[in-house]
Design a protein around this motif. Structure first.
Motif, mmCIF file in Angstrom:
data_model
loop_
_atom_site.group_PDB
_atom_site.id
_atom_site.type_symbol
_atom_site.label_atom_id
_atom_site.label_comp_id
_atom_site.label_asym_id
_atom_site.label_seq_id
_atom_site.Cartn_x
_atom_site.Cartn_y
_atom_site.Cartn_z
ATOM 1 N N ALA A 99 6.560 55.157 51.724
ATOM 2 C CA ALA A 99 6.849 54.719 50.355
ATOM 3 C C ALA A 99 8.292 55.050 49.979
ATOM 4 C CB ALA A 99 5.877 55.368 49.371
ATOM 5 N N GLU A 100 8.769 56.212 50.376
ATOM 6 C CA GLU A 100 10.150 56.603 50.072
ATOM 7 C C GLU A 100 11.135 55.706 50.820
ATOM 8 O OE1 GLU A 100 13.357 58.252 48.364
ATOM 9 O OE2 GLU A 100 11.280 58.514 47.765
ATOM 10 N N ILE A 101 10.862 55.424 52.077
ATOM 11 C CA ILE A 101 11.731 54.526 52.854
ATOM 12 C C ILE A 101 11.729 53.144 52.218
ATOM 13 C CG2 ILE A 101 11.983 53.328 55.069
ATOM 14 C CD1 ILE A 101 11.000 55.979 56.386
ATOM 15 N N ALA A 102 10.557 52.652 51.861
ATOM 16 C CA ALA A 102 10.463 51.332 51.226
ATOM 17 C C ALA A 102 11.226 51.313 49.909
ATOM 18 C CB ALA A 102 9.002 50.953 51.000
ATOM 19 N N SER A 103 11.163 52.403 49.164
ATOM 20 C CA SER A 103 11.882 52.498 47.892
ATOM 21 C C SER A 103 13.398 52.433 48.114
ATOM 22 C CB SER A 103 11.510 53.802 47.184
ATOM 23 O OG SER A 103 12.323 53.998 46.051
ATOM 24 N N GLN A 104 13.871 53.148 49.110
ATOM 25 C CA GLN A 104 15.308 53.158 49.394
ATOM 26 C C GLN A 104 15.782 51.797 49.909
ATOM 27 O OE1 GLN A 104 17.434 55.688 48.587
ATOM 28 N NE2 GLN A 104 15.590 56.450 47.588
ATOM 29 N N ILE A 105 14.985 51.166 50.747
ATOM 30 C CA ILE A 105 15.326 49.825 51.237
ATOM 31 C C ILE A 105 15.337 48.843 50.062
ATOM 32 C CG2 ILE A 105 14.468 47.886 52.635
ATOM 33 C CD1 ILE A 105 13.580 50.019 54.716
ATOM 34 N N GLY A 106 14.366 48.969 49.171
ATOM 35 C CA GLY A 106 14.334 48.126 47.980
ATOM 36 C C GLY A 106 15.563 48.328 47.113
ATOM 37 N N ALA A 107 16.010 49.571 46.990
ATOM 38 C CA ALA A 107 17.212 49.861 46.196
ATOM 39 C C ALA A 107 18.440 49.208 46.820
ATOM 40 C CB ALA A 107 17.407 51.367 46.074
ATOM 41 N N LEU A 108 18.537 49.251 48.138
ATOM 42 C CA LEU A 108 19.669 48.598 48.812
ATOM 43 C C LEU A 108 19.605 47.081 48.642
ATOM 44 C CD1 LEU A 108 19.949 50.697 52.081
ATOM 45 C CD2 LEU A 108 21.652 50.516 50.265
ATOM 46 N N ASN A 109 18.428 46.524 48.779
ATOM 47 C CA ASN A 109 18.283 45.077 48.565
ATOM 48 C C ASN A 109 18.664 44.702 47.143
ATOM 49 O OD1 ASN A 109 17.476 43.836 51.035
ATOM 50 N ND2 ASN A 109 15.475 44.781 50.826
ATOM 51 N N GLN A 110 18.255 45.501 46.181
ATOM 52 C CA GLN A 110 18.590 45.237 44.779
ATOM 53 C C GLN A 110 20.096 45.312 44.565
ATOM 54 O OE1 GLN A 110 16.412 44.235 42.295
ATOM 55 N NE2 GLN A 110 18.329 43.802 41.271
ATOM 56 N N LEU A 111 20.747 46.245 45.231
ATOM 57 C CA LEU A 111 22.197 46.366 45.132
ATOM 58 C C LEU A 111 22.870 45.076 45.582
ATOM 59 C CD1 LEU A 111 24.734 48.165 44.704
ATOM 60 C CD2 LEU A 111 24.522 48.759 47.112
ATOM 61 N N TRP A 112 22.414 44.507 46.695
ATOM 62 C CA TRP A 112 22.997 43.250 47.177
ATOM 63 C C TRP A 112 22.717 42.123 46.200
ATOM 64 C CZ3 TRP A 112 26.718 42.857 50.468
ATOM 65 C CH2 TRP A 112 26.879 43.812 51.462
ATOM 66 N N GLU A 113 21.500 42.088 45.644
ATOM 67 C CA GLU A 113 21.175 41.032 44.684
ATOM 68 C C GLU A 113 22.018 41.150 43.438
ATOM 69 O OE1 GLU A 113 16.938 41.071 44.049
ATOM 70 O OE2 GLU A 113 16.557 40.817 46.197
ATOM 71 N N ASP A 114 22.250 42.381 42.960
ATOM 72 C CA ASP A 114 23.095 42.595 41.797
ATOM 73 C C ASP A 114 24.512 42.126 42.081
ATOM 74 O OD1 ASP A 114 20.941 43.715 40.489
ATOM 75 O OD2 ASP A 114 21.621 45.785 40.734
ATOM 76 N N GLU A 115 25.019 42.412 43.272
ATOM 77 C CA GLU A 115 26.375 41.990 43.644
ATOM 78 C C GLU A 115 26.489 40.470 43.633
ATOM 79 O OE1 GLU A 115 29.114 43.870 44.361
ATOM 80 O OE2 GLU A 115 28.002 45.671 43.817
ATOM 81 N N GLU A 116 25.475 39.793 44.164
ATOM 82 C CA GLU A 116 25.519 38.325 44.207
ATOM 83 C C GLU A 116 25.482 37.733 42.810
ATOM 84 O OE1 GLU A 116 22.324 37.298 46.820
ATOM 85 O OE2 GLU A 116 23.468 37.820 48.600
ATOM 86 N N GLU A 117 24.682 38.330 41.925
ATOM 87 C CA GLU A 117 24.612 37.841 40.548
ATOM 88 C C GLU A 117 25.934 38.039 39.827
ATOM 89 O OE1 GLU A 117 21.282 39.767 38.728
ATOM 90 O OE2 GLU A 117 19.856 38.787 40.048
ATOM 91 N N ASP A 118 26.668 39.090 40.208
ATOM 92 C CA ASP A 118 27.968 39.360 39.608
ATOM 93 C C ASP A 118 29.072 38.482 40.192
ATOM 94 O OD1 ASP A 118 26.818 41.302 38.050
ATOM 95 O OD2 ASP A 118 27.414 42.975 39.335
ATOM 96 N N GLY A 119 28.710 37.651 41.185
ATOM 97 C CA GLY A 119 29.694 36.757 41.787
ATOM 98 C C GLY A 119 30.433 37.368 42.960
ATOM 99 N N VAL A 120 29.885 38.405 43.525
ATOM 100 C CA VAL A 120 30.503 39.014 44.706
ATOM 101 C C VAL A 120 29.793 38.537 45.925
ATOM 102 C CG1 VAL A 120 30.946 41.184 45.879
ATOM 103 C CG2 VAL A 120 31.283 41.026 43.440
#
Length: 120
Positions: A99-120
């Motif tokens: 669960a902790e690994i999945a949470s951290q992987i999810g956080a990294l995926n969210q970081l990439w999604e946030d970057e794309e939404e910001d136009g990066v």
């Protein structure tokens, strides 16, 4: 990859570095799937002017990707994250660790999604 999809993806990453006019032309072409004639009518310029603007913008976007490789790095990072997620399940780790690994992987995926939404 389909040229329009690639152009749209490049614009998503590097579009802020184009002029307002170039960005508008590329977005209409790649995102709205308008023809050169339709864009020309909207913009009040010639079809050739639209084409030239898109071609020039595409060359700039490709040059940026060759230099920075953000699209390529994003794809590779996502593939690695997917593999890590699958490995965590196969290793038979305790549920809490998985669960902790999945949470951290999810956080990294969210970081990439946030970057794309910001136009990066």
């Amino acid at each position: 990859m389909d040229r329009l999809i690639e152009l749209g993806e490049l614009c998503g990453y590097y579009g802020a570095l184009l002029t307002e006019r170039q960005r508008s032309l590329v977005q209409q072409y790649a995102y709205e799937n308008l023809t050169l004639a339709e864009i020309a009518e909207r913009e009040g310029i010639s079809r050739q002017g639209v084409r030239d603007g898109i071609v020039h913008a595409e060359q700039q976007l490709l040059a940026l990707e060759r230099s920075l490789r953000l699209v390529e790095k994003t794809r590779r990072t996502r593939a690695i994250l997917k593999n890590l997620s699958q490995l965590a399940c196969r290793w038979g780790l305790p549920d809490e660790a998985q669960a902790e690994i999945a949470s951290q992987i999810g956080a990294l995926n969210q970081l990439w999604e946030d970057e794309e939404e910001d136009g990066v």
